[in-house]
Design an enzyme around this catalytic site. Sequence first.
Site, PDB file in Angstrom:
ATOM      1  N   GLY A   1       1.884   2.075  10.955  1.00  0.00           N
ATOM      2  CA  GLY A   1       2.959   3.060  10.959  1.00  0.00           C
ATOM      3  C   GLY A   1       3.613   3.295  12.314  1.00  0.00           C
TER       4      GLY A   1
ATOM      5  N   GLU B   1      -7.044   5.366   7.354  1.00  0.00           N
ATOM      6  CA  GLU B   1      -6.658   6.753   7.049  1.00  0.00           C
ATOM      7  C   GLU B   1      -7.793   7.485   6.334  1.00  0.00           C
ATOM      8  OE1 GLU B   1      -2.929   5.817   5.184  1.00  0.00           O
ATOM      9  OE2 GLU B   1      -2.063   5.359   7.145  1.00  0.00           O
TER      10      GLU B   1
ATOM     11  N   GLU C   1      -6.487  -4.617  10.124  1.00  0.00           N
ATOM     12  CA  GLU C   1      -5.426  -3.661  10.417  1.00  0.00           C
ATOM     13  C   GLU C   1      -5.768  -2.880  11.688  1.00  0.00           C
ATOM     14  OE1 GLU C   1      -2.929  -2.385   6.771  1.00  0.00           O
ATOM     15  OE2 GLU C   1      -4.697  -1.135   6.826  1.00  0.00           O
TER      16      GLU C   1
ATOM     17  N   SER D   1       2.466  -2.250  10.345  1.00  0.00           N
ATOM     18  CA  SER D   1       3.885  -2.353  10.730  1.00  0.00           C
ATOM     19  C   SER D   1       4.538  -3.689  10.386  1.00  0.00           C
ATOM     20  CB  SER D   1       4.064  -2.061  12.225  1.00  0.00           C
ATOM     21  OG  SER D   1       3.743  -0.704  12.495  1.00  0.00           O
TER      22      SER D   1
ATOM     23  N   LYS E   1       0.178   4.318  -0.452  1.00  0.00           N
ATOM     24  CA  LYS E   1      -0.403   5.570   0.080  1.00  0.00           C
ATOM     25  C   LYS E   1       0.023   6.732  -0.827  1.00  0.00           C
ATOM     26  CE  LYS E   1      -0.195   3.417   4.571  1.00  0.00           C
ATOM     27  NZ  LYS E   1      -0.225   3.518   6.001  1.00  0.00           N
TER      28      LYS E   1
ATOM     29  N   HIS F   1      -9.802   1.884   4.342  1.00  0.00           N
ATOM     30  CA  HIS F   1      -8.555   2.074   5.093  1.00  0.00           C
ATOM     31  C   HIS F   1      -8.783   3.089   6.217  1.00  0.00           C
ATOM     32  CE1 HIS F   1      -4.432   2.972   6.165  1.00  0.00           C
ATOM     33  NE2 HIS F   1      -4.093   1.840   5.570  1.00  0.00           N
TER      34      HIS F   1
ATOM     35  N   ASN G   1       0.875  -1.178   0.000  1.00  0.00           N
ATOM     36  CA  ASN G   1       0.000   0.000   0.000  1.00  0.00           C
ATOM     37  C   ASN G   1       0.912   1.229   0.000  1.00  0.00           C
ATOM     38  OD1 ASN G   1      -1.811   2.040   0.427  1.00  0.00           O
ATOM     39  ND2 ASN G   1      -2.358   1.427   2.518  1.00  0.00           N
TER      40      ASN G   1
HETATM   41  P1  PGA Z   1       2.339   0.225   7.631  1.00  0.00           P
HETATM   42  O1  PGA Z   1       0.955   0.529   6.902  1.00  0.00           O
HETATM   43  O2  PGA Z   1       2.844  -1.074   7.116  1.00  0.00           O
HETATM   44  O3  PGA Z   1       3.230   1.367   7.272  1.00  0.00           O
HETATM   45  O4  PGA Z   1       2.057   0.167   9.105  1.00  0.00           O
HETATM   46  C1  PGA Z   1       0.022  -0.463   6.651  1.00  0.00           C
HETATM   47  C2  PGA Z   1      -1.225   0.117   6.039  1.00  0.00           C
HETATM   48  O5  PGA Z   1      -1.578   1.255   6.347  1.00  0.00           O
HETATM   49  O6  PGA Z   1      -1.874  -0.554   5.223  1.00  0.00           O
END
Ligand code: PGA
Length: 253
Positions: free
Chosen positions: A176, A103, A170, A214, A13, A101, A11
Amino acid sequence: MTNKYRYFIGNWKMFGDFSSLKIINSINNYIKISKTKSKYNRVIFCVPNILINHFSNKLNKSNISIGAQNCHQLNDYGPYTGSINSKMIKSAGAKFLILGHSENRREGETDSLINKKIRSAIKNDLTVIFCIGETLKQKGKNTTNKILSKQIETGLKKIKNLQKIIVAYEPVWSIGTGIIPRNKELIKTLSFIRNKLNKSFKNKSFLRIIYGGSVNSKNIGALSTIPDISGFLIGGASTSAKKFIDIMKNCYM
Ligand code: PGA
């Protein structure tokens, strides 16, 4: 494993430009060399919309598929400045689409809006990577299962089967942050999700649950011992060829 395929889904982003194709090309070269080992691996990169067409054309004959990260819920064209719908995403060459997601949920995306997006994506023959997960506050209040239930029930309303859905668990507090759930905790939550989906959807062969948050080359070994995980959604570590390849190498060892 809940499904014979192992998904490694990047992903990106808000990362990448046209020159970033070299990252995916390096990963593709690794996949070619390690072909026998990775027969059941499915590698997907969900990239910013402007890169979809170029990347999917370039990777047309490769082992890697391209996906998008969000869409407008409507299936038709309309007066929505800056928006793109799943039909447009499909016509650009994407095969996958991340929806729900955290976010985007944080920006006000509701479960019922996500449901509309999922239905339009399926109509356009995209496979949806449907993200669910609790915040730290919700976890602290012991409401994780309640939150996940609501996200699943409303998000997948009127969906007939899971053939075009990959569920990505998630935990928001893990994205993150470098923090991942303890294996014991993760096994419990994944089995809750699995039971919940099994109750609503009869055909169990379509069931795919992946984990995200992560994921890196150090924790992948432990994560991949968990029986209910069909793969991983990888954010930060998917923007580096080395980090992504190391995750694949250290997985299922
Ligand atoms: P990350 O993000 O691996 O940087 O924690 C995962 C995601 O947001 O899908």
